[in-house]
Design a protein around this motif. Structure first.
Motif, PDB file in Angstrom:
ATOM      1  N   CYS A  16     -17.091  47.429 -15.237  1.00  0.00           N
ATOM      2  CA  CYS A  16     -17.157  47.196 -16.745  1.00  0.00           C
ATOM      3  C   CYS A  16     -17.448  48.375 -17.481  1.00  0.00           C
ATOM      4  CB  CYS A  16     -17.816  45.969 -16.971  1.00  0.00           C
ATOM      5  SG  CYS A  16     -19.536  45.944 -17.134  1.00  0.00           S
ATOM      6  N   PRO A  17     -17.112  48.668 -18.476  1.00  0.00           N
ATOM      7  CA  PRO A  17     -17.486  49.736 -19.403  1.00  0.00           C
ATOM      8  C   PRO A  17     -18.975  49.549 -19.892  1.00  0.00           C
ATOM      9  CG  PRO A  17     -15.272  48.840 -20.282  1.00  0.00           C
ATOM     10  CD  PRO A  17     -16.022  47.750 -19.038  1.00  0.00           C
ATOM     11  N   SER A  18     -19.710  50.489 -20.008  1.00  0.00           N
ATOM     12  CA  SER A  18     -21.107  50.252 -20.110  1.00  0.00           C
ATOM     13  C   SER A  18     -21.192  49.738 -21.851  1.00  0.00           C
ATOM     14  CB  SER A  18     -21.763  51.811 -20.463  1.00  0.00           C
ATOM     15  OG  SER A  18     -20.875  52.596 -21.408  1.00  0.00           O
ATOM     16  N   ASP A  28     -20.478  43.003 -21.860  1.00  0.00           N
ATOM     17  CA  ASP A  28     -21.321  41.846 -21.267  1.00  0.00           C
ATOM     18  C   ASP A  28     -20.365  41.592 -19.686  1.00  0.00           C
ATOM     19  OD1 ASP A  28     -22.774  39.695 -20.203  1.00  0.00           O
ATOM     20  OD2 ASP A  28     -22.014  38.558 -21.946  1.00  0.00           O
ATOM     21  N   PRO A  29     -21.048  41.686 -18.727  1.00  0.00           N
ATOM     22  CA  PRO A  29     -20.523  41.549 -17.353  1.00  0.00           C
ATOM     23  C   PRO A  29     -19.962  40.178 -16.978  1.00  0.00           C
ATOM     24  CG  PRO A  29     -22.704  42.809 -16.964  1.00  0.00           C
ATOM     25  CD  PRO A  29     -22.703  42.257 -18.434  1.00  0.00           C
ATOM     26  N   ARG A  30     -20.402  39.299 -17.673  1.00  0.00           N
ATOM     27  CA  ARG A  30     -19.988  38.042 -17.786  1.00  0.00           C
ATOM     28  C   ARG A  30     -18.582  37.654 -18.169  1.00  0.00           C
ATOM     29  NH1 ARG A  30     -24.632  34.907 -20.860  1.00  0.00           N
ATOM     30  NH2 ARG A  30     -24.214  36.705 -22.116  1.00  0.00           N
ATOM     31  N   ILE A  31     -18.205  38.574 -19.070  1.00  0.00           N
ATOM     32  CA  ILE A  31     -16.859  38.558 -19.581  1.00  0.00           C
ATOM     33  C   ILE A  31     -15.878  38.951 -18.259  1.00  0.00           C
ATOM     34  CG2 ILE A  31     -15.007  39.422 -21.058  1.00  0.00           C
ATOM     35  CD1 ILE A  31     -17.473  39.461 -23.107  1.00  0.00           C
ATOM     36  N   HIS A  32     -16.281  40.022 -17.548  1.00  0.00           N
ATOM     37  CA  HIS A  32     -15.474  40.777 -16.815  1.00  0.00           C
ATOM     38  C   HIS A  32     -15.633  39.726 -15.447  1.00  0.00           C
ATOM     39  CE1 HIS A  32     -14.720  44.281 -19.044  1.00  0.00           C
ATOM     40  NE2 HIS A  32     -16.081  44.308 -19.422  1.00  0.00           N
ATOM     41  N   VAL A  33     -16.573  38.941 -15.163  1.00  0.00           N
ATOM     42  CA  VAL A  33     -16.677  38.300 -14.092  1.00  0.00           C
ATOM     43  C   VAL A  33     -15.771  37.141 -14.196  1.00  0.00           C
ATOM     44  CG1 VAL A  33     -18.179  36.389 -12.880  1.00  0.00           C
ATOM     45  CG2 VAL A  33     -18.989  38.647 -13.273  1.00  0.00           C
ATOM     46  N   ASP A  66     -12.144  41.168   1.336  1.00  0.00           N
ATOM     47  CA  ASP A  66     -10.927  40.637   0.504  1.00  0.00           C
ATOM     48  C   ASP A  66     -10.614  41.902  -0.465  1.00  0.00           C
ATOM     49  OD1 ASP A  66     -11.229  38.153   1.533  1.00  0.00           O
ATOM     50  OD2 ASP A  66     -12.228  37.214  -0.367  1.00  0.00           O
ATOM     51  N   VAL A  67      -9.155  41.780  -1.096  1.00  0.00           N
ATOM     52  CA  VAL A  67      -8.933  42.805  -2.123  1.00  0.00           C
ATOM     53  C   VAL A  67      -8.874  42.083  -3.364  1.00  0.00           C
ATOM     54  CG1 VAL A  67      -7.321  44.567  -2.701  1.00  0.00           C
ATOM     55  CG2 VAL A  67      -7.755  44.303  -0.259  1.00  0.00           C
ATOM     56  N   LEU A  68      -9.693  42.531  -4.286  1.00  0.00           N
ATOM     57  CA  LEU A  68      -9.595  42.041  -5.786  1.00  0.00           C
ATOM     58  C   LEU A  68      -8.944  42.964  -6.887  1.00  0.00           C
ATOM     59  CD1 LEU A  68     -13.235  40.696  -5.815  1.00  0.00           C
ATOM     60  CD2 LEU A  68     -10.950  39.190  -5.344  1.00  0.00           C
ATOM     61  N   ILE A  69      -8.262  42.442  -7.642  1.00  0.00           N
ATOM     62  CA  ILE A  69      -7.711  43.099  -8.771  1.00  0.00           C
ATOM     63  C   ILE A  69      -8.593  43.048  -9.811  1.00  0.00           C
ATOM     64  CG2 ILE A  69      -5.723  43.441 -10.352  1.00  0.00           C
ATOM     65  CD1 ILE A  69      -4.238  42.225  -8.253  1.00  0.00           C
ATOM     66  N   VAL A  70      -9.226  44.447 -10.357  1.00  0.00           N
ATOM     67  CA  VAL A  70     -10.337  44.356 -11.368  1.00  0.00           C
ATOM     68  C   VAL A  70      -9.725  45.365 -12.589  1.00  0.00           C
ATOM     69  CG1 VAL A  70     -12.679  45.268 -11.707  1.00  0.00           C
ATOM     70  CG2 VAL A  70     -11.870  44.312  -9.390  1.00  0.00           C
ATOM     71  N   PRO A  71      -9.951  44.648 -13.788  1.00  0.00           N
ATOM     72  CA  PRO A  71      -9.450  45.354 -14.825  1.00  0.00           C
ATOM     73  C   PRO A  71     -10.822  46.445 -15.256  1.00  0.00           C
ATOM     74  CG  PRO A  71     -10.500  43.239 -15.651  1.00  0.00           C
ATOM     75  CD  PRO A  71     -10.392  43.313 -14.009  1.00  0.00           C
ATOM     76  N   VAL A  72      -9.944  47.606 -15.452  1.00  0.00           N
ATOM     77  CA  VAL A  72     -11.231  48.790 -15.711  1.00  0.00           C
ATOM     78  C   VAL A  72     -10.913  49.421 -17.186  1.00  0.00           C
ATOM     79  CG1 VAL A  72     -11.603  49.380 -13.429  1.00  0.00           C
ATOM     80  CG2 VAL A  72      -9.799  50.555 -14.675  1.00  0.00           C
ATOM     81  N   GLU A  73     -11.740  50.281 -17.523  1.00  0.00           N
ATOM     82  CA  GLU A  73     -11.394  50.616 -19.126  1.00  0.00           C
ATOM     83  C   GLU A  73     -10.353  51.774 -18.868  1.00  0.00           C
ATOM     84  OE1 GLU A  73     -14.235  52.673 -22.689  1.00  0.00           O
ATOM     85  OE2 GLU A  73     -15.037  52.740 -20.405  1.00  0.00           O
ATOM     86  N   ALA A  74      -9.456  51.972 -19.770  1.00  0.00           N
ATOM     87  CA  ALA A  74      -8.324  52.529 -19.947  1.00  0.00           C
ATOM     88  C   ALA A  74      -8.694  53.933 -20.144  1.00  0.00           C
ATOM     89  CB  ALA A  74      -7.163  52.165 -20.876  1.00  0.00           C
TER      90      ALA A  74
END
Length: 109
Positions: free
Chosen positions: A73-75, A78-83, A101-109
């Motif tokens: 998650c971007p610095s 809140d990590p709770r939103i990304h969880v 397991d392979v997870l799809i994770v949103p990252v900062e563009a």
């Protein structure tokens, strides 16, 4: 001769504005409507601007969705939103993930 209540009156082959305020208000409304239409059609796409970039992450031993979210998650956010996002995207509960397991994770563009 045309009725007196008309905005524009034809006089000897030319048009003459009878009620200039009403005429210019109509022109202003038409210009604003056309501008709004053109901006909506050709303006910047909100979907493209708001689109997230995604990355695949392999779950390692002793990793949780929380640690994966904190790493990706971007610095300052809140990590709770990304969880929550990771759980929704992958349709899993936080306790269901296993190493490998392979997870799809949103990252900062």
């Amino acid at each position: 001769m045309l009725a007196e209540g008309r905005i524009i009156m034809k006089l000897m082959g030319r048009y003459r504005v009878v009620k200039p305020v009403r005429f210019f208000v109509c022109i202003l409304i038409m210009v604003m409507g056309l501008s709004t239409l053109l901006f909506t059609v050709f303006g910047p796409s909100t979907e493209a601007a708001a689109a997230d970039t995604y990355r695949q992450v392999v779950v390692h031993e002793n990793e949780t969705i929380w640690t994966i979210a904190e790493e990706n998650c971007p610095s300052g956010t809140d990590p709770r939103i990304h969880v929550k996002e990771i759980c929704e995207i992958n349709d899993v509960d936080p306790g269901e993930i296993q190493p490998g397991d392979v997870l799809i994770v949103p990252v900062e563009a």
